[in-house]
Design an enzyme around this catalytic site. Sequence first.
Site, short mmCIF file in Angstrom:
data_model
loop_
_atom_site.label_atom_id
_atom_site.label_comp_id
_atom_site.label_asym_id
_atom_site.label_seq_id
_atom_site.Cartn_x
_atom_site.Cartn_y
_atom_site.Cartn_z
CB CYS A 1 -37.44 -3.07 -8.84
SG CYS A 1 -37.33 -1.98 -7.44
CB SER B 1 -42.31 5.12 -5.11
OG SER B 1 -42.88 3.97 -4.56
N1 PLP Z 1 -37.57 4.04 -9.60
C1 PLP Z 1 -36.60 3.77 -8.71
C2 PLP Z 1 -35.34 4.56 -8.74
C3 PLP Z 1 -36.79 2.76 -7.77
O1 PLP Z 1 -35.83 2.49 -6.89
C4 PLP Z 1 -38.01 2.04 -7.77
C5 PLP Z 1 -38.22 0.91 -6.83
O2 PLP Z 1 -37.29 0.36 -6.30
C6 PLP Z 1 -39.00 2.37 -8.71
C7 PLP Z 1 -38.73 3.38 -9.62
C8 PLP Z 1 -40.31 1.64 -8.77
O3 PLP Z 1 -41.13 2.06 -7.71
P1 PLP Z 1 -42.37 1.16 -7.22
O4 PLP Z 1 -41.77 0.01 -6.44
O5 PLP Z 1 -43.18 2.08 -6.38
O6 PLP Z 1 -43.10 0.71 -8.42
#
Ligand code: PLP
Length: 381
Positions: A324, A199
């Site tokens: 998140c 990301s």
């Molecule tokens: N995967 C992990 C390990 C994360 O820490 C995050 C976000 O904190 C994501 C996926 C999701 O990413 P995005 O915020 O770009 O959707």
Amino acid sequence: MSAVYLDNAATTPVNPGALNAAWPFLTTEFGNASSTHELGERAATALADARSRVAQALGARAGEIVFTSGGTEGDNFATLGLALANPRGQHIVSARTEHEAVLASLEYLERVHGFEVTWLDVARDASLSPADLEAALRDDTTLVTLMMANNEVGTTHPIPQLAEMAHRRGALFHTDAVQALGWLRVDVRELGVDALTFSGHKIGAPKGSGAVYVRSGLAIEPLLHGGGQEADRRSGTENVAWAVALATALELLPESDTEGPRVGQLRDAFIDHVLSTVPEARLTGSAQDRLASIASFTLAGVGGEAILLELERRGVIVSSGSACAAGRDDPSHVLMACGFSEDEARTSVRFSLSHSTTADDLARAARALSESVAEVSGMGR
Ligand code: PLP
């Protein structure tokens, strides 16, 4: 005194270099990369260049990079896309400590498409046993998805070993490298993975940018259907500016081989400082196999949310775990998967460092934590 921002696992500021590189493609060079006129062709050239640079940074080939809107889309695309396109079977192996984007995608595959998921047990420090993966693999296992580093407690998994095990049994392997990038070496061939998600906004590119590596030759079902952009793997007008920003931010990341150990030392000194001055604090995650950027604790008997407010009053910005889960007040699913009680899980606090975090920042954060815990638990210290 300006605030100390220690919530870099939630998001990072955009690197000015990345924004400057993107700017022309938001303004004068605004063409649609699918248009055949010159403005469009220049956009297509910029997109191709960004794709090559991202590929180069990850040890991949340009055709193996699919630009996305970030980690959530990437995790959905890689897991759903590989599981649905691979006729081998309907069994998947993963762990409950994965990010919600993986968990919810797998639950969707179970609910709507009849897949079965085996969830590997994790230890109290969020580590998992390769022998458990070996035992979980079956002849109909189509996909194994395990993250490089956990976003809440920082524990890392031995991806090359796990990927090799999956391959020996004929399954594909995806890893979520969203938190690992910048701190651990991320080279897709060395890791031996079939797909890898990352990301942009965790590494100095804008929110809404990201990419997935998909090993060439693999069939993958798209999530988005339409005009066939991204070699039929993700339809929709390409976000050239964000692709350019992503490539630039990746190139501007300090070298992880030296940066990981350097920041890891700062983190270790911070952990020692906290454990020796805050008796309520217990380290969560692995003491050895952990990301340089994350120090996370539970605080026996002291509510995490109250601590966050006290820390913020003292100019230290952190979070209780994952940012998140859209501001929900649920206890951390990661700590619950590690065997913590709901009450313990509600006392968690995560400090996440950036490449510019200093020893002074961390000394201030440790002092603020000690004062905050004393304040919230009603004792002078
Ligand atoms: N995967 C992990 C390990 C994360 O820490 C995050 C976000 O904190 C994501 C996926 C999701 O990413 P995005 O915020 O770009 O959707």
